[in-house]
Design a protein around this motif. Sequence first.
Motif, mmCIF file in Angstrom:
data_model
loop_
_atom_site.group_PDB
_atom_site.id
_atom_site.type_symbol
_atom_site.label_atom_id
_atom_site.label_comp_id
_atom_site.label_asym_id
_atom_site.label_seq_id
_atom_site.Cartn_x
_atom_site.Cartn_y
_atom_site.Cartn_z
ATOM 1 N N GLN A 29 -7.083 -54.464 -27.587
ATOM 2 C CA GLN A 29 -6.177 -54.960 -26.561
ATOM 3 C C GLN A 29 -6.403 -54.170 -25.284
ATOM 4 O O GLN A 29 -6.514 -52.945 -25.318
ATOM 5 N N PHE A 30 -6.497 -54.869 -24.155
ATOM 6 C CA PHE A 30 -6.563 -54.192 -22.853
ATOM 7 C C PHE A 30 -5.288 -54.559 -22.115
ATOM 8 O O PHE A 30 -5.176 -55.679 -21.629
ATOM 9 N N GLY A 31 -4.342 -53.664 -22.035
ATOM 10 C CA GLY A 31 -3.051 -54.013 -21.450
ATOM 11 C C GLY A 31 -2.478 -55.171 -22.232
ATOM 12 O O GLY A 31 -2.379 -55.110 -23.452
ATOM 13 N N PHE A 40 -17.424 -46.283 -28.025
ATOM 14 C CA PHE A 40 -17.297 -46.290 -26.570
ATOM 15 C C PHE A 40 -15.821 -46.537 -26.223
ATOM 16 O O PHE A 40 -15.286 -45.948 -25.287
ATOM 17 N N TYR A 41 -15.194 -47.417 -26.983
ATOM 18 C CA TYR A 41 -13.739 -47.570 -26.960
ATOM 19 C C TYR A 41 -13.207 -47.239 -28.335
ATOM 20 O O TYR A 41 -13.900 -47.418 -29.333
ATOM 21 N N LYS A 42 -11.941 -46.833 -28.362
ATOM 22 C CA LYS A 42 -11.277 -46.701 -29.662
ATOM 23 C C LYS A 42 -10.503 -47.998 -29.900
ATOM 24 O O LYS A 42 -9.665 -48.383 -29.077
ATOM 25 N N LYS A 51 -5.562 -59.568 -25.238
ATOM 26 C CA LYS A 51 -6.170 -59.300 -26.538
ATOM 27 C C LYS A 51 -7.608 -59.786 -26.502
ATOM 28 O O LYS A 51 -7.865 -60.988 -26.592
ATOM 29 N N ALA A 52 -8.567 -58.855 -26.357
ATOM 30 C CA ALA A 52 -9.976 -59.263 -26.285
ATOM 31 C C ALA A 52 -10.501 -59.603 -27.674
ATOM 32 O O ALA A 52 -11.340 -60.481 -27.830
ATOM 33 N N LEU A 53 -10.022 -58.889 -28.701
ATOM 34 C CA LEU A 53 -10.372 -59.195 -30.092
ATOM 35 C C LEU A 53 -9.082 -59.308 -30.884
ATOM 36 O O LEU A 53 -8.221 -58.434 -30.799
ATOM 37 N N GLY A 58 -22.075 -65.933 -29.186
ATOM 38 C CA GLY A 58 -20.858 -66.590 -28.719
ATOM 39 C C GLY A 58 -20.917 -66.725 -27.219
ATOM 40 O O GLY A 58 -21.694 -66.038 -26.568
ATOM 41 N N PRO A 59 -20.079 -67.624 -26.656
ATOM 42 C CA PRO A 59 -20.107 -67.834 -25.205
ATOM 43 C C PRO A 59 -19.720 -66.558 -24.446
ATOM 44 O O PRO A 59 -19.154 -65.633 -25.027
ATOM 45 N N ASN A 60 -19.997 -66.537 -23.158
ATOM 46 C CA ASN A 60 -19.598 -65.407 -22.325
ATOM 47 C C ASN A 60 -18.109 -65.136 -22.442
ATOM 48 O O ASN A 60 -17.309 -66.062 -22.443
ATOM 49 N N GLY A 61 -17.739 -63.870 -22.540
ATOM 50 C CA GLY A 61 -16.321 -63.507 -22.614
ATOM 51 C C GLY A 61 -15.750 -63.625 -24.018
ATOM 52 O O GLY A 61 -14.550 -63.414 -24.233
ATOM 53 N N ALA A 62 -16.592 -63.962 -25.011
ATOM 54 C CA ALA A 62 -16.102 -64.148 -26.384
ATOM 55 C C ALA A 62 -15.619 -62.835 -26.997
ATOM 56 O O ALA A 62 -14.784 -62.833 -27.913
ATOM 57 N N GLY A 63 -16.148 -61.711 -26.516
ATOM 58 C CA GLY A 63 -15.745 -60.410 -27.060
ATOM 59 C C GLY A 63 -16.870 -59.653 -27.746
ATOM 60 O O GLY A 63 -16.646 -58.628 -28.391
ATOM 61 N N LYS A 64 -18.106 -60.117 -27.568
ATOM 62 C CA LYS A 64 -19.245 -59.506 -28.276
ATOM 63 C C LYS A 64 -19.441 -58.041 -27.873
ATOM 64 O O LYS A 64 -19.528 -57.162 -28.734
ATOM 65 N N THR A 65 -19.506 -57.796 -26.561
ATOM 66 C CA THR A 65 -19.713 -56.416 -26.110
ATOM 67 C C THR A 65 -18.527 -55.538 -26.514
ATOM 68 O O THR A 65 -18.703 -54.370 -26.871
ATOM 69 N N THR A 66 -17.350 -56.115 -26.509
ATOM 70 C CA THR A 66 -16.168 -55.341 -26.924
ATOM 71 C C THR A 66 -16.294 -54.917 -28.394
ATOM 72 O O THR A 66 -15.936 -53.790 -28.752
ATOM 73 N N VAL A 67 -16.817 -55.800 -29.240
ATOM 74 C CA VAL A 67 -17.056 -55.417 -30.641
ATOM 75 C C VAL A 67 -18.008 -54.217 -30.676
ATOM 76 O O VAL A 67 -17.738 -53.212 -31.347
ATOM 77 N N PHE A 89 -27.340 -50.655 -24.021
ATOM 78 C CA PHE A 89 -26.281 -51.253 -23.213
ATOM 79 C C PHE A 89 -26.728 -52.551 -22.545
ATOM 80 O O PHE A 89 -27.886 -52.680 -22.147
ATOM 81 N N GLN A 90 -25.765 -53.480 -22.416
ATOM 82 C CA GLN A 90 -26.050 -54.743 -21.725
ATOM 83 C C GLN A 90 -26.490 -54.440 -20.290
ATOM 84 O O GLN A 90 -27.459 -55.006 -19.799
ATOM 85 N N ASN A 91 -25.768 -53.525 -19.625
ATOM 86 C CA ASN A 91 -26.196 -53.040 -18.311
ATOM 87 C C ASN A 91 -26.873 -51.699 -18.561
ATOM 88 O O ASN A 91 -26.208 -50.732 -18.898
HETATM 89 N N1 LIG Z 1 -12.537 -52.510 -20.231
HETATM 90 C C1 LIG Z 1 -11.952 -53.713 -20.188
HETATM 91 N N2 LIG Z 1 -10.757 -53.879 -19.598
HETATM 92 C C2 LIG Z 1 -10.157 -55.086 -19.567
HETATM 93 N N3 LIG Z 1 -10.660 -56.198 -20.125
HETATM 94 C C3 LIG Z 1 -11.853 -56.115 -20.723
HETATM 95 C C4 LIG Z 1 -12.569 -54.860 -20.802
HETATM 96 N N4 LIG Z 1 -13.725 -55.084 -21.484
HETATM 97 C C5 LIG Z 1 -13.727 -56.386 -21.816
HETATM 98 N N5 LIG Z 1 -12.620 -57.000 -21.373
HETATM 99 C C6 LIG Z 1 -12.275 -58.423 -21.556
HETATM 100 O O1 LIG Z 1 -12.519 -58.757 -22.901
HETATM 101 C C7 LIG Z 1 -13.063 -60.082 -23.001
HETATM 102 C C8 LIG Z 1 -14.371 -60.031 -23.757
HETATM 103 O O2 LIG Z 1 -15.368 -59.407 -22.960
HETATM 104 P P1 LIG Z 1 -16.787 -59.017 -23.523
HETATM 105 O O3 LIG Z 1 -16.612 -58.284 -24.791
HETATM 106 O O4 LIG Z 1 -17.518 -58.316 -22.425
HETATM 107 O O5 LIG Z 1 -17.421 -60.447 -23.795
HETATM 108 P P2 LIG Z 1 -18.929 -60.863 -24.125
HETATM 109 O O6 LIG Z 1 -19.743 -59.628 -24.316
HETATM 110 O O7 LIG Z 1 -18.829 -61.712 -25.351
HETATM 111 O O8 LIG Z 1 -19.397 -61.687 -22.957
HETATM 112 C C9 LIG Z 1 -13.209 -60.594 -21.572
HETATM 113 O O9 LIG Z 1 -12.081 -61.409 -21.287
HETATM 114 C C10 LIG Z 1 -13.198 -59.343 -20.751
HETATM 115 O O10 LIG Z 1 -12.685 -59.569 -19.464
#
Ligand SMILES: Nc1ncnc2c1ncn2[C@@H]1O[C@H](COP(=O)(O)OP(=O)(O)O)[C@@H](O)[C@H]1O
Length: 291
Positions: A15-17, A55-57, A20-22, A39-48, A117-119
């Motif tokens: 959760q970011f604020g 990198f995040y807890k 709920k990203a995942l 998954g499509p952009n914004g699906a939450g892949k990088t967050t996983v 990293f993606q970037n």
């Molecule tokens: N550090 C962050 N703070 C706030 N929101 C974030 C952060 N990282 C990712 N998100 C949000 O989490 C969702 C998933 O992002 P991300 O994992 O980057 O997607 P993907 O890699 O699948 O394109 C997006 O809505 C993104 O804006």
Amino acid sequence: MNDDIVLSVEHLMMQFGGIKALSDVNLQVRRNQIFALIGPNGAGKTTVFNCLTGFYKASGGRIELNVRGAPTNVIQLLGERFEPTDFVSPARFANRLYYKMFGGTHLVNRAGLARTFQNIRLFREMSVVENLLVAQHMWVNRNLLAGVLNTPGYRKAESDALDHAFYWLEVVDLVDCANRLAGELSYGQQRRLEIARAMCTRPKIICLDEPAAGLNPQETEALSRMIRVLRDQHDLTVVLIEHDMGMVMSISDHIVVLDHGNVIAQGTPQEIRNNPTVIAAYLGADEEEIV
Ligand SMILES: Nc1ncnc2c1ncn2[C@@H]1O[C@H](COP(=O)(O)OP(=O)(O)O)[C@@H](O)[C@H]1O
Ligand SMILES: [Mg+2]
């Protein structure tokens, strides 16, 4: 836990604020698999990935790594060390500064999991080989006194680190660039250097976040071959985020599809290709994502 499973994720939540990203991500990665997360952009892949690699807890759920004989609870690993305390010792303070810069990535790295990293995140002002030495120094935990005294043990560790760096430069075909600045390399070369850097930390699992992004078809083909070599010749498990569906379908053993922070499908490439839920999730996505 089944010994064959090297990474197990249960009910992962992030959760970011208020966002709920995942929501509830469950997945299991088997040893020596090439495992793709799509998954499509914004699906939450990088967050996983950010949760897996410290990198995040994660806000909730369980992540278990099982590569070094005994299981490692990733969330606990991060939590135990970085709970704020009233009394902050200098050592603890240094740990917390480090954590601020890199998250807990180095802790999870020591437990056997490395990432790219993606970037791209390289030390651009350092040479290619220096980038690989720094990565090992963060891992090896140098003894400062031994360094000052230049003991035989220290010199041996230094020369081993250099040998190891050149070994991986050879694998990723960058030996000729060893003394160039990382920031001067082409995009494809920088991506390969990131893989070499991750491998220098001697991981059992490597997580690659969109490694083919920005590569031309020949470079993508070479990358696919390299990923297979890592798996087949270095006893590695590969977790891959990738938009290039040609590549994903040709090298993956197992695919998990994420959409809006949830797993919507999983299976073999053949099963995923024909899954109507997956096709629907990608409809309306950018054209380039599905080619
Ligand atoms: N550090 C962050 N703070 C706030 N929101 C974030 C952060 N990282 C990712 N998100 C949000 O989490 C969702 C998933 O992002 P991300 O994992 O980057 O997607 P993907 O890699 O699948 O394109 C997006 O809505 C993104 O804006
Ligand atoms: Mg991403």
